[in-house]
Design an enzyme around this catalytic site. Sequence first.
Site, mmCIF file in Angstrom:
data_model
loop_
_atom_site.group_PDB
_atom_site.id
_atom_site.type_symbol
_atom_site.label_atom_id
_atom_site.label_comp_id
_atom_site.label_asym_id
_atom_site.label_seq_id
_atom_site.Cartn_x
_atom_site.Cartn_y
_atom_site.Cartn_z
ATOM 1 N N ASP A 1 36.884 20.273 27.684
ATOM 2 C CA ASP A 1 36.235 20.621 28.937
ATOM 3 C C ASP A 1 34.973 19.762 29.030
ATOM 4 O O ASP A 1 34.529 19.184 28.040
ATOM 5 C CB ASP A 1 35.895 22.112 28.929
ATOM 6 C CG ASP A 1 35.047 22.520 30.119
ATOM 7 O OD1 ASP A 1 35.443 22.228 31.267
ATOM 8 O OD2 ASP A 1 33.980 23.120 29.897
ATOM 9 N N ASP B 1 31.671 20.365 31.519
ATOM 10 C CA ASP B 1 30.408 21.086 31.730
ATOM 11 C C ASP B 1 30.274 22.249 30.750
ATOM 12 O O ASP B 1 31.135 23.128 30.686
ATOM 13 C CB ASP B 1 30.340 21.609 33.162
ATOM 14 C CG ASP B 1 30.324 20.475 34.178
ATOM 15 O OD1 ASP B 1 29.303 19.778 34.265
ATOM 16 O OD2 ASP B 1 31.343 20.276 34.867
#
Length: 220
Positions: free
Chosen positions: A16, A18
């Site tokens: 991922d 953020d």
Amino acid sequence: MSHPDFIKSYAGFLFDMDGTILNSIAAAERVWGRWALRQGLDLEAFLPTMHGKRGIDTISGLNLPGIDPVTEAEEILRGEIEDVEGVIAIDGAAEFLASLPPNRWAIVTSAPIDLARARLAAAGIPQPTIMVTAEDVSVGKPDPQGYLLGAERIGASASEMLVFEDVQAGVTAGEAAGADVMVITATHQHVLATQHPTLLDYRQIAVKTTADGRLRIVAR
């Protein structure tokens, strides 16, 4: 991180973006906060709910009267691309990613491609060879579609992947894809209850390539 998790090797890693390899909380909450205030939303209740999901999914889920989620998401996206002040890499992330074989890792993010590239550049993180963004999926996290596609682009099954995540929507997506999950806690203000191994940041780990070409995390 418990010792058994050092033993297993993987065909590739899926990250991922953020909250997992970079911290964009301040910038995201500035832009989303202005929008939420215009909609009359309770900021304290709303802001924790918008991390880790596509903007259009966040807005659609609110069911606000008279609001076009597509138009609103595009406006927020423009604001987020323009405002990358304070976007920084999670400690050790840039070095860790740079140490990986380029075709063996991917970023799987709920952000659109232009925003992802802007935030990675702002944080000083290398642009990945393989990336799955909001435009690549019809359903965002917690649906596993993004992680399944990321594994496919690396050329292995998701069950051969280790997913790095920071929020529950992403953890659920990784689980549903059949991958192992590592939870990064660097940006957590509250403990995320999880049975998965956790890691504060990337300063404590390195990667070794095994004799059969797989990736294994080792302690530094």
